[in-house]
Design a protein around this motif. Structure first.
Motif, PDB file in Angstrom:
ATOM      1  N   HIS A 181      -8.976  -3.633 -10.360  1.00  0.00           N
ATOM      2  CA  HIS A 181      -8.749  -3.492  -8.829  1.00  0.00           C
ATOM      3  C   HIS A 181      -7.517  -3.885  -8.371  1.00  0.00           C
ATOM      4  O   HIS A 181      -6.868  -3.519  -7.504  1.00  0.00           O
ATOM      5  CB  HIS A 181     -10.087  -4.167  -8.089  1.00  0.00           C
ATOM      6  CG  HIS A 181     -11.282  -3.213  -8.290  1.00  0.00           C
ATOM      7  ND1 HIS A 181     -11.437  -1.828  -7.578  1.00  0.00           N
ATOM      8  CD2 HIS A 181     -12.345  -3.296  -8.916  1.00  0.00           C
ATOM      9  CE1 HIS A 181     -12.709  -1.205  -7.973  1.00  0.00           C
ATOM     10  NE2 HIS A 181     -13.245  -2.010  -8.807  1.00  0.00           N
ATOM     11  N   LEU A 182      -7.392  -5.289  -8.774  1.00  0.00           N
ATOM     12  CA  LEU A 182      -5.925  -5.806  -8.382  1.00  0.00           C
ATOM     13  C   LEU A 182      -4.815  -4.966  -8.814  1.00  0.00           C
ATOM     14  O   LEU A 182      -3.724  -4.987  -8.036  1.00  0.00           O
ATOM     15  CB  LEU A 182      -5.825  -7.259  -8.955  1.00  0.00           C
ATOM     16  CG  LEU A 182      -6.869  -8.186  -8.089  1.00  0.00           C
ATOM     17  CD1 LEU A 182      -6.874  -9.584  -8.745  1.00  0.00           C
ATOM     18  CD2 LEU A 182      -6.426  -8.326  -6.607  1.00  0.00           C
ATOM     19  N   SER A 183      -4.982  -4.572  -9.837  1.00  0.00           N
ATOM     20  CA  SER A 183      -3.701  -3.877 -10.358  1.00  0.00           C
ATOM     21  C   SER A 183      -3.537  -2.335  -9.616  1.00  0.00           C
ATOM     22  O   SER A 183      -2.258  -2.105  -9.503  1.00  0.00           O
ATOM     23  CB  SER A 183      -3.838  -3.347 -11.953  1.00  0.00           C
ATOM     24  OG  SER A 183      -4.834  -2.293 -11.842  1.00  0.00           O
ATOM     25  N   GLN A 184      -4.171  -2.013  -8.838  1.00  0.00           N
ATOM     26  CA  GLN A 184      -4.421  -0.622  -7.985  1.00  0.00           C
ATOM     27  C   GLN A 184      -4.099  -1.250  -6.665  1.00  0.00           C
ATOM     28  O   GLN A 184      -3.549  -0.385  -5.916  1.00  0.00           O
ATOM     29  CB  GLN A 184      -5.634   0.050  -8.080  1.00  0.00           C
ATOM     30  CG  GLN A 184      -6.169   0.355  -9.491  1.00  0.00           C
ATOM     31  CD  GLN A 184      -5.137   1.264 -10.086  1.00  0.00           C
ATOM     32  OE1 GLN A 184      -4.750   2.422  -9.346  1.00  0.00           O
ATOM     33  NE2 GLN A 184      -4.683   1.071 -11.460  1.00  0.00           N
ATOM     34  N   ARG A 185      -4.159  -2.450  -5.985  1.00  0.00           N
ATOM     35  CA  ARG A 185      -3.934  -2.708  -4.953  1.00  0.00           C
ATOM     36  C   ARG A 185      -3.006  -3.784  -4.429  1.00  0.00           C
ATOM     37  O   ARG A 185      -2.618  -3.931  -3.446  1.00  0.00           O
ATOM     38  CB  ARG A 185      -5.448  -3.242  -4.197  1.00  0.00           C
ATOM     39  CG  ARG A 185      -6.281  -2.071  -4.106  1.00  0.00           C
ATOM     40  CD  ARG A 185      -7.831  -2.473  -3.755  1.00  0.00           C
ATOM     41  NE  ARG A 185      -8.620  -1.454  -3.628  1.00  0.00           N
ATOM     42  CZ  ARG A 185      -9.317  -0.763  -4.583  1.00  0.00           C
ATOM     43  NH1 ARG A 185      -8.836  -0.874  -6.008  1.00  0.00           N
ATOM     44  NH2 ARG A 185     -10.030   0.307  -4.188  1.00  0.00           N
ATOM     45  N   LEU A 186      -2.443  -4.490  -5.537  1.00  0.00           N
ATOM     46  CA  LEU A 186      -1.516  -5.504  -5.178  1.00  0.00           C
ATOM     47  C   LEU A 186      -0.058  -4.991  -4.904  1.00  0.00           C
ATOM     48  O   LEU A 186       0.243  -3.965  -5.746  1.00  0.00           O
ATOM     49  CB  LEU A 186      -1.468  -6.536  -6.286  1.00  0.00           C
ATOM     50  CG  LEU A 186      -2.501  -7.653  -6.195  1.00  0.00           C
ATOM     51  CD1 LEU A 186      -2.162  -8.608  -7.546  1.00  0.00           C
ATOM     52  CD2 LEU A 186      -2.702  -8.453  -5.224  1.00  0.00           C
ATOM     53  N   SER A 187       0.579  -5.420  -4.267  1.00  0.00           N
ATOM     54  CA  SER A 187       2.091  -4.963  -3.965  1.00  0.00           C
ATOM     55  C   SER A 187       2.943  -5.996  -4.937  1.00  0.00           C
ATOM     56  O   SER A 187       3.038  -7.103  -4.583  1.00  0.00           O
ATOM     57  CB  SER A 187       2.467  -5.124  -2.559  1.00  0.00           C
ATOM     58  OG  SER A 187       3.828  -4.809  -2.337  1.00  0.00           O
TER      59      SER A 187
ATOM     60  N   GLN B 132       5.514  -1.688 -11.399  1.00  0.00           N
ATOM     61  CA  GLN B 132       4.256  -1.447 -11.695  1.00  0.00           C
ATOM     62  C   GLN B 132       4.015  -2.131 -13.209  1.00  0.00           C
ATOM     63  O   GLN B 132       4.474  -1.855 -14.116  1.00  0.00           O
ATOM     64  CB  GLN B 132       4.203   0.128 -12.087  1.00  0.00           C
ATOM     65  CG  GLN B 132       2.810   0.660 -12.373  1.00  0.00           C
ATOM     66  CD  GLN B 132       1.523   0.323 -11.324  1.00  0.00           C
ATOM     67  OE1 GLN B 132       1.902   0.565 -10.005  1.00  0.00           O
ATOM     68  NE2 GLN B 132       0.504   0.045 -11.521  1.00  0.00           N
TER      69      GLN B 132
END
Length: 97
Positions: A39-45, A49
């Motif tokens: 989830h963090l990999s998809q949402r963190l700025s 990538q």
């Protein structure tokens, strides 16, 4: 348990790692920690990538590390399908496309 999740880019030529994000979280077990990482990999700025991650406990012991698959769903994360497993090794992590 307290966990630290590091997201990084890996250079294949010499296995160099560049950390692009780091978060501290609480997780009941390793499966929950993996889901939090996804989830963090998809949402963190982050500045880049990430292509891999590692999960360590509060004392710095590596619990899990692997490649990220950006298209995987949380259900696949729970099943272990989304992560290439490379526990406690310094070798290059496999990439999923």
């Amino acid at each position: 348990m307290k966990i630290v999740i590091e997201f990084y880019r890996t250079r294949e030529v010499d296995d160099a790692h560049a950390v692009v994000g780091r978060e501290i979280a609480e997780a009941a077990d390793l499966a929950e920690a993996q889901e939090i990482a996804w989830h963090l990999s998809q949402r963190l700025s982050m500045p880049q990538q990430p292509d891999a991650f590692s999960i360590t406990d509060g004392e710095g012991n590596t619990l899990h590390s692997g490649s990220l698959c950006a298209r995987a769903s949380p259900a696949k994360v729970r099943s272990g399908f989304a992560f290439g497993i490379a526990l406690k090794t310094n070798r290059a992590l496999p990439r999923f496309r």
